[in-house]
Design a protein around this motif. Sequence first.
Motif, PDB file in Angstrom:
ATOM      1  N   VAL A   1      56.481  10.014  46.978  1.00  0.00           N
ATOM      2  CA  VAL A   1      57.072  10.169  48.296  1.00  0.00           C
ATOM      3  C   VAL A   1      57.204  11.416  48.781  1.00  0.00           C
ATOM      4  CG1 VAL A   1      58.465   8.631  50.115  1.00  0.00           C
ATOM      5  CG2 VAL A   1      57.017   7.920  48.041  1.00  0.00           C
ATOM      6  N   ASP A   2      56.760  12.160  50.030  1.00  0.00           N
ATOM      7  CA  ASP A   2      56.973  13.066  50.698  1.00  0.00           C
ATOM      8  C   ASP A   2      56.552  14.720  49.578  1.00  0.00           C
ATOM      9  OD1 ASP A   2      57.580  12.192  53.135  1.00  0.00           O
ATOM     10  OD2 ASP A   2      59.666  11.969  52.797  1.00  0.00           O
ATOM     11  N   ASN A   3      55.619  14.280  49.391  1.00  0.00           N
ATOM     12  CA  ASN A   3      55.254  15.071  47.972  1.00  0.00           C
ATOM     13  C   ASN A   3      56.344  15.359  47.242  1.00  0.00           C
ATOM     14  OD1 ASN A   3      52.720  16.324  49.534  1.00  0.00           O
ATOM     15  ND2 ASN A   3      55.001  17.779  50.663  1.00  0.00           N
ATOM     16  N   VAL A   4      57.245  14.338  46.773  1.00  0.00           N
ATOM     17  CA  VAL A   4      58.091  14.066  45.774  1.00  0.00           C
ATOM     18  C   VAL A   4      57.654  12.517  44.546  1.00  0.00           C
ATOM     19  CG1 VAL A   4      60.459  13.988  45.042  1.00  0.00           C
ATOM     20  CG2 VAL A   4      60.190  14.577  47.201  1.00  0.00           C
ATOM     21  N   LYS A   5      57.670  13.360  43.089  1.00  0.00           N
ATOM     22  CA  LYS A   5      56.961  12.362  42.000  1.00  0.00           C
ATOM     23  C   LYS A   5      58.304  11.330  42.078  1.00  0.00           C
ATOM     24  CE  LYS A   5      53.269  14.980  39.903  1.00  0.00           C
ATOM     25  NZ  LYS A   5      53.413  15.410  38.794  1.00  0.00           N
ATOM     26  N   GLN A   6      58.409   9.893  42.344  1.00  0.00           N
ATOM     27  CA  GLN A   6      59.219   8.558  41.898  1.00  0.00           C
ATOM     28  C   GLN A   6      57.914   8.118  40.715  1.00  0.00           C
ATOM     29  OE1 GLN A   6      59.886   6.710  44.966  1.00  0.00           O
ATOM     30  NE2 GLN A   6      61.411   8.330  45.814  1.00  0.00           N
ATOM     31  N   TYR A   7      59.512   7.716  39.537  1.00  0.00           N
ATOM     32  CA  TYR A   7      58.341   7.002  38.429  1.00  0.00           C
ATOM     33  C   TYR A   7      59.450   5.581  38.987  1.00  0.00           C
ATOM     34  CZ  TYR A   7      57.165  11.097  37.218  1.00  0.00           C
ATOM     35  OH  TYR A   7      56.662  12.985  36.001  1.00  0.00           O
ATOM     36  N   HIS A   8      58.552   4.730  38.865  1.00  0.00           N
ATOM     37  CA  HIS A   8      58.828   3.540  39.560  1.00  0.00           C
ATOM     38  C   HIS A   8      58.608   3.023  37.423  1.00  0.00           C
ATOM     39  CE1 HIS A   8      58.620   2.979  42.951  1.00  0.00           C
ATOM     40  NE2 HIS A   8      59.129   4.032  43.407  1.00  0.00           N
ATOM     41  N   TYR A   9      59.877   2.402  37.004  1.00  0.00           N
ATOM     42  CA  TYR A   9      60.310   1.739  35.501  1.00  0.00           C
ATOM     43  C   TYR A   9      59.919  -0.101  35.384  1.00  0.00           C
ATOM     44  CZ  TYR A   9      60.342   6.566  33.810  1.00  0.00           C
ATOM     45  OH  TYR A   9      60.727   7.777  33.589  1.00  0.00           O
ATOM     46  N   ASP A  10      59.453  -0.972  35.011  1.00  0.00           N
ATOM     47  CA  ASP A  10      59.875  -1.682  35.832  1.00  0.00           C
ATOM     48  C   ASP A  10      60.103  -2.463  34.631  1.00  0.00           C
ATOM     49  OD1 ASP A  10      59.541  -4.589  36.320  1.00  0.00           O
ATOM     50  OD2 ASP A  10      57.255  -4.556  35.008  1.00  0.00           O
ATOM     51  N   ILE A  11      61.906  -3.400  35.101  1.00  0.00           N
ATOM     52  CA  ILE A  11      62.924  -4.185  34.523  1.00  0.00           C
ATOM     53  C   ILE A  11      62.802  -5.067  34.358  1.00  0.00           C
ATOM     54  CG2 ILE A  11      64.081  -1.517  33.597  1.00  0.00           C
ATOM     55  CD1 ILE A  11      65.666  -2.334  36.747  1.00  0.00           C
TER      56      ILE A  11
END
Length: 469
Positions: free
Chosen positions: A47-57
Amino acid sequence: MINSQYKKDFDGQYLIIVSEEENSNYSLKMLLNNKIKGLLSLDLHIVDNVKQYHYDITSRQSLTRSLDNIALRYEEVKKIMEETIKAIEEGKEYLLLENDFVLDPDYLYILPTYEVSLCYLDGYQKDITDQLSSLIEYLMNKVDYNDEQGILFIYGLYKISKEEYPTFDKLLDFINNKCKKEEFISKKNNRISINKSTEKSNIENNKDNNYKIAEKSRSKVKRKVESKDKSNKKFIIPIMEERLESEEEVMVYSEKAIGFSAFSVMAYIILILMGYKFELYYDKFNEKLDIIKMFGYILVLGTGEIYLLSKLLHKKNKIPKIKGKVEYINDVDINETESEEEEKENRTVLLDNYNSEKTTFLIDEELTYILKSTNSINYKDIKIIEFPFFFGKLNDQVDKSVKSNVISRFHAKIEQKGEGFFITDLNSTNGTYLNSNRLKADVPKELHLGDEVRMANITYQFEILNEII
């Protein structure tokens, strides 16, 4: 500091971590393309050249939230620690870096069944040993203090984590060995309970056959004793002292106090040398060394130095420090007591032709085996009341507690297989010997009547006691 937020939608719940660190393409590919047991599932969003790590909890809660106002029991602590270590080991199979696992209780997630899922954050690079030690300290504060087993378990893990070179193998070995001992204690308690519940019915059902059994036992004893002629040859070996490790708090000077003290001593020496270089000790009129002036100069500086050191090395500048302590015990406690009531409880007898006005005969239903002590002054004979029969120095967890510091907590066991008997050393410190030959740990060795059995430096002889009271 981890920059995190949470998201909930129709698909589930997610932990979102924003990272601006340079990531390893290899680790990221491993996480995205493989479902690694014990790790949270990962999706990458940009998002906007920023990495976001989405962990399934989904269906999981953080350890901090799950244990809020909850006291853990032994089984729960064991499962959390065992699954955490196994998850890290599983990740290492995929060449993931151990220092990138996040063991912070806020980011360690569990199911209601205490199944653990770890968060792997590429570039996190926090020492895994320090993380593991912090996690154990956190769990120590969450254990139910009425659960003695849980307290001893978590404290054992804590001691290993504070060693100079702790390893995952050491922790897993401790966990597995602890489980084996608890399984043995549980089986032993169940066996004793069953024996006591059936003892009364066995007395009534076997009343008519007891005299025949007694006669058969006498002839059997005679045959076995005649077939075995062992010499009672004494063999003395050095006994290894039992090594006990513990920790103690000691008061030591702070590094700051030691540093300033060393600096002041060096300054004192430099000032004395400078006085010599600039001829402060010389008599200008006679042009020679003035001894009185030199000693006066040294005395004045020395007085100041002593005062300064007394302030720097004052006891108030000491700080507490945890230090490992090792003791070796070689004092043998020779005071051993026997419980007659316990022997009576475990003896199966026949009340033949019971009449309050007549003599009552008590006849052993089966052969009675004993370990006859060769040192009857310090150690009494051991009557073997059931098989398997365990020896050690833990009062409530073995069949016979031998009061000696050279005996291990779980030292040896004797068991019956068919018509034969076998003795096994339970990985004791000072060893178990059969006819002067040391047994290998956990390897059964056949035991015969008349054989010499030695646990550390305490010697017995395996015999049969046929009692008619």
